[in-house]
Design a protein around this motif. Sequence first.
Motif, PDB file in Angstrom:
ATOM      1  N   LYS A 275       1.340   9.656  -5.150  1.00 49.18           N
ATOM      2  CA  LYS A 275       1.903  11.345  -4.818  1.00 49.18           C
ATOM      3  C   LYS A 275       2.814  11.773  -5.545  1.00 49.18           C
ATOM      4  O   LYS A 275       3.070  13.349  -5.900  1.00 49.18           O
ATOM      5  CB  LYS A 275       2.805  11.391  -2.786  1.00 49.18           C
ATOM      6  N   ALA A 276       3.696  10.810  -5.857  1.00 49.69           N
ATOM      7  CA  ALA A 276       4.999  11.631  -6.950  1.00 49.69           C
ATOM      8  C   ALA A 276       4.454  11.912  -8.013  1.00 49.69           C
ATOM      9  O   ALA A 276       4.572  13.828  -8.909  1.00 49.69           O
ATOM     10  CB  ALA A 276       6.291  10.408  -7.161  1.00 49.69           C
ATOM     11  N   LYS A 277       3.001  11.352  -9.308  1.00 43.13           N
ATOM     12  CA  LYS A 277       2.948  11.561  -9.729  1.00 43.13           C
ATOM     13  C   LYS A 277       1.684  13.269  -9.879  1.00 43.13           C
ATOM     14  O   LYS A 277       1.796  14.274 -10.269  1.00 43.13           O
ATOM     15  CB  LYS A 277       1.733  10.339 -10.495  1.00 43.13           C
ATOM     16  N   SER A 278       0.992  13.056  -8.400  1.00 40.11           N
ATOM     17  CA  SER A 278       0.456  13.811  -8.030  1.00 40.11           C
ATOM     18  C   SER A 278       1.169  15.539  -8.237  1.00 40.11           C
ATOM     19  O   SER A 278       0.868  16.363  -8.340  1.00 40.11           O
ATOM     20  CB  SER A 278      -0.068  14.444  -6.971  1.00 40.11           C
ATOM     21  N   ALA A 279       2.336  15.638  -7.672  1.00 39.99           N
ATOM     22  CA  ALA A 279       3.293  16.475  -6.845  1.00 39.99           C
ATOM     23  C   ALA A 279       3.948  17.114  -9.272  1.00 39.99           C
ATOM     24  O   ALA A 279       4.577  18.577  -9.004  1.00 39.99           O
ATOM     25  CB  ALA A 279       4.509  16.206  -6.877  1.00 39.99           C
ATOM     26  N   LEU A 280       2.880  16.486  -9.882  1.00 36.69           N
ATOM     27  CA  LEU A 280       4.078  16.791 -11.013  1.00 36.69           C
ATOM     28  C   LEU A 280       2.650  16.799 -12.355  1.00 36.69           C
ATOM     29  O   LEU A 280       2.877  16.036 -13.806  1.00 36.69           O
ATOM     30  CB  LEU A 280       5.113  15.623 -12.252  1.00 36.69           C
ATOM     31  N   GLN A 281       1.366  17.844 -11.882  1.00 36.19           N
ATOM     32  CA  GLN A 281       0.280  17.754 -12.911  1.00 36.19           C
ATOM     33  C   GLN A 281       0.610  18.495 -13.999  1.00 36.19           C
ATOM     34  O   GLN A 281       1.691  19.149 -13.959  1.00 36.19           O
ATOM     35  CB  GLN A 281      -0.342  18.859 -12.215  1.00 36.19           C
TER      36      GLN A 281
ATOM     37  N   VAL B  10       0.893  -0.457  -0.174  1.00 38.74           N
ATOM     38  CA  VAL B  10      -0.124   0.505   0.127  1.00 38.74           C
ATOM     39  C   VAL B  10       0.864   1.267  -0.612  1.00 38.74           C
ATOM     40  O   VAL B  10       0.556   2.514  -0.611  1.00 38.74           O
ATOM     41  CB  VAL B  10      -1.392   0.242   1.224  1.00 38.74           C
ATOM     42  N   GLU B  11       1.833   1.590   0.854  1.00 38.42           N
ATOM     43  CA  GLU B  11       2.591   2.998   0.996  1.00 38.42           C
ATOM     44  C   GLU B  11       3.076   3.039  -0.366  1.00 38.42           C
ATOM     45  O   GLU B  11       3.269   3.929  -1.063  1.00 38.42           O
ATOM     46  CB  GLU B  11       4.259   1.960   1.972  1.00 38.42           C
ATOM     47  N   ASP B  12       3.559   1.890  -1.690  1.00 45.13           N
ATOM     48  CA  ASP B  12       4.316   1.962  -2.658  1.00 45.13           C
ATOM     49  C   ASP B  12       2.997   2.575  -3.891  1.00 45.13           C
ATOM     50  O   ASP B  12       3.457   3.364  -4.484  1.00 45.13           O
ATOM     51  CB  ASP B  12       4.361   1.235  -3.524  1.00 45.13           C
TER      52      ASP B  12
ATOM     53  N   THR C 172      -4.542   6.930 -12.202  1.00 47.62           N
ATOM     54  CA  THR C 172      -5.585   6.908 -12.278  1.00 47.62           C
ATOM     55  C   THR C 172      -6.017   5.134 -11.576  1.00 47.62           C
ATOM     56  O   THR C 172      -6.822   4.759 -10.924  1.00 47.62           O
ATOM     57  CB  THR C 172      -6.563   7.181 -13.470  1.00 47.62           C
ATOM     58  N   ILE C 173      -5.324   4.316 -12.216  1.00 53.20           N
ATOM     59  CA  ILE C 173      -5.142   3.157 -12.477  1.00 53.20           C
ATOM     60  C   ILE C 173      -4.811   2.708 -10.230  1.00 53.20           C
ATOM     61  O   ILE C 173      -5.879   1.940  -9.617  1.00 53.20           O
ATOM     62  CB  ILE C 173      -5.053   2.068 -12.903  1.00 53.20           C
ATOM     63  N   LEU C 174      -3.775   3.178  -9.614  1.00 54.99           N
ATOM     64  CA  LEU C 174      -3.187   3.161  -8.669  1.00 54.99           C
ATOM     65  C   LEU C 174      -4.073   3.632  -7.584  1.00 54.99           C
ATOM     66  O   LEU C 174      -4.643   3.173  -6.581  1.00 54.99           O
ATOM     67  CB  LEU C 174      -2.044   3.429  -8.914  1.00 54.99           C
TER      68      LEU C 174
ATOM     69  N   GLU D 162      -2.869  -6.993  -1.613  1.00 56.21           N
ATOM     70  CA  GLU D 162      -1.852  -7.743  -2.659  1.00 56.21           C
ATOM     71  C   GLU D 162      -1.122  -6.346  -3.460  1.00 56.21           C
ATOM     72  O   GLU D 162      -2.986  -6.462  -4.735  1.00 56.21           O
ATOM     73  CB  GLU D 162      -2.200  -9.030  -2.276  1.00 56.21           C
ATOM     74  N   GLY D 163      -0.284  -6.617  -4.107  1.00 55.85           N
ATOM     75  CA  GLY D 163      -0.411  -6.407  -5.849  1.00 55.85           C
ATOM     76  C   GLY D 163       0.669  -6.475  -6.143  1.00 55.85           C
ATOM     77  O   GLY D 163       1.624  -6.619  -5.567  1.00 55.85           O
ATOM     78  N   LYS D 164       0.634  -6.225  -7.294  1.00 61.58           N
ATOM     79  CA  LYS D 164       1.912  -6.845  -8.507  1.00 61.58           C
ATOM     80  C   LYS D 164       2.177  -6.090  -9.322  1.00 61.58           C
ATOM     81  O   LYS D 164       1.211  -5.968  -9.985  1.00 61.58           O
ATOM     82  CB  LYS D 164       1.226  -8.248  -8.922  1.00 61.58           C
ATOM     83  N   LEU D 165       3.016  -5.382  -9.451  1.00 59.70           N
ATOM     84  CA  LEU D 165       3.587  -4.889 -10.882  1.00 59.70           C
ATOM     85  C   LEU D 165       4.419  -5.968 -11.768  1.00 59.70           C
ATOM     86  O   LEU D 165       5.582  -6.605 -11.808  1.00 59.70           O
ATOM     87  CB  LEU D 165       4.570  -3.508 -10.733  1.00 59.70           C
ATOM     88  N   TYR D 166       3.974  -6.576 -13.376  1.00 65.23           N
ATOM     89  CA  TYR D 166       4.826  -6.822 -14.227  1.00 65.23           C
ATOM     90  C   TYR D 166       5.222  -6.346 -15.195  1.00 65.23           C
ATOM     91  O   TYR D 166       4.578  -5.094 -15.540  1.00 65.23           O
ATOM     92  CB  TYR D 166       4.301  -8.667 -14.342  1.00 65.23           C
ATOM     93  N   LEU D 167       6.447  -6.453 -15.910  1.00 68.45           N
ATOM     94  CA  LEU D 167       6.929  -5.623 -16.931  1.00 68.45           C
ATOM     95  C   LEU D 167       7.960  -6.599 -17.777  1.00 68.45           C
ATOM     96  O   LEU D 167       8.632  -7.752 -17.229  1.00 68.45           O
ATOM     97  CB  LEU D 167       7.758  -4.592 -16.806  1.00 68.45           C
ATOM     98  N   SER D 168       7.370  -6.658 -19.125  1.00 67.81           N
ATOM     99  CA  SER D 168       7.569  -6.965 -20.156  1.00 67.81           C
ATOM    100  C   SER D 168       8.519  -6.265 -21.351  1.00 67.81           C
ATOM    101  O   SER D 168       7.697  -5.267 -21.066  1.00 67.81           O
ATOM    102  CB  SER D 168       6.553  -7.190 -21.199  1.00 67.81           C
TER     103      SER D 168
END
Length: 244
Positions: free
Chosen positions: A137-143, A129-131, A200-202, A210-216
């Motif tokens: 917050k990081a995205k919101s700081a760069l509107q 959840v912290e991630d 928006t998704i986050l 539980e959360g997962k990020l996958y990258l190809s």
Amino acid sequence: MINKGVLQSVINKYHLGINSSVKWVIKDNQLTIDFMTPTKDVIGNVICNDFPLEDSKLAIFDTKKLLNLVNICSGDLLLELDKRKETFTKLKISDLNYNVNYALSDPLLIGKVGTVNVPDWCVEIDLVVEDVENLVKAKSALQGIDNLTVNTTTDLDGENVCEIVFGDEQGHNNKITYQLKGNIEELGLNIPFNSDTFKTILNFNKDMEEGKLYLSNMGLMKLEFKTDDTVSEYFLIRKAETSY
């Protein structure tokens, strides 16, 4: 009965503020919703268990209108269906004060959702959840800046890391970098995505357990979130209008 907050969460997880027309498929009290954004850069699905409706396929043409009806209700909600011959015509939502009706659409008016050829993933990261909160917050700081790049590199200790970079990496422009650690099998990846979509998704999955990020390396990202009630899955396609 279903809690209002759970129903709102399920709707928002696929609506994302832009996805309007979908089919709700209920089978053995499990709701499945496949969706695709109008720009076709995100394909996903949401599954909700213990969903209190009979087996059915419901054509939701205007999700925003449905969400507005749900929003005025409170507490636990009773969901019922009206049927004419073999066609479901209304979704009825009731609480202690309100009885609201949402008119269901013709299933033929709901467009088909594309399919995803799932690749081999070279990055797999557990999200907490912290991630999720920190990335929002990081995205919101760069509107106003929709640049987002996902890199794989090494940190100062020589460990493989995945960097989520908001803003322009080049020159002296503003940027924020957030590091994530996990199973990273390929270094040197540098893949751009739309940061507004990512945020928006986050944002609508902050209730995750539980959360997962996958990258190809083929330019595809997968985000997956689980709660007690729901599983939501999103496939994000890399930005095309870029020089990367």
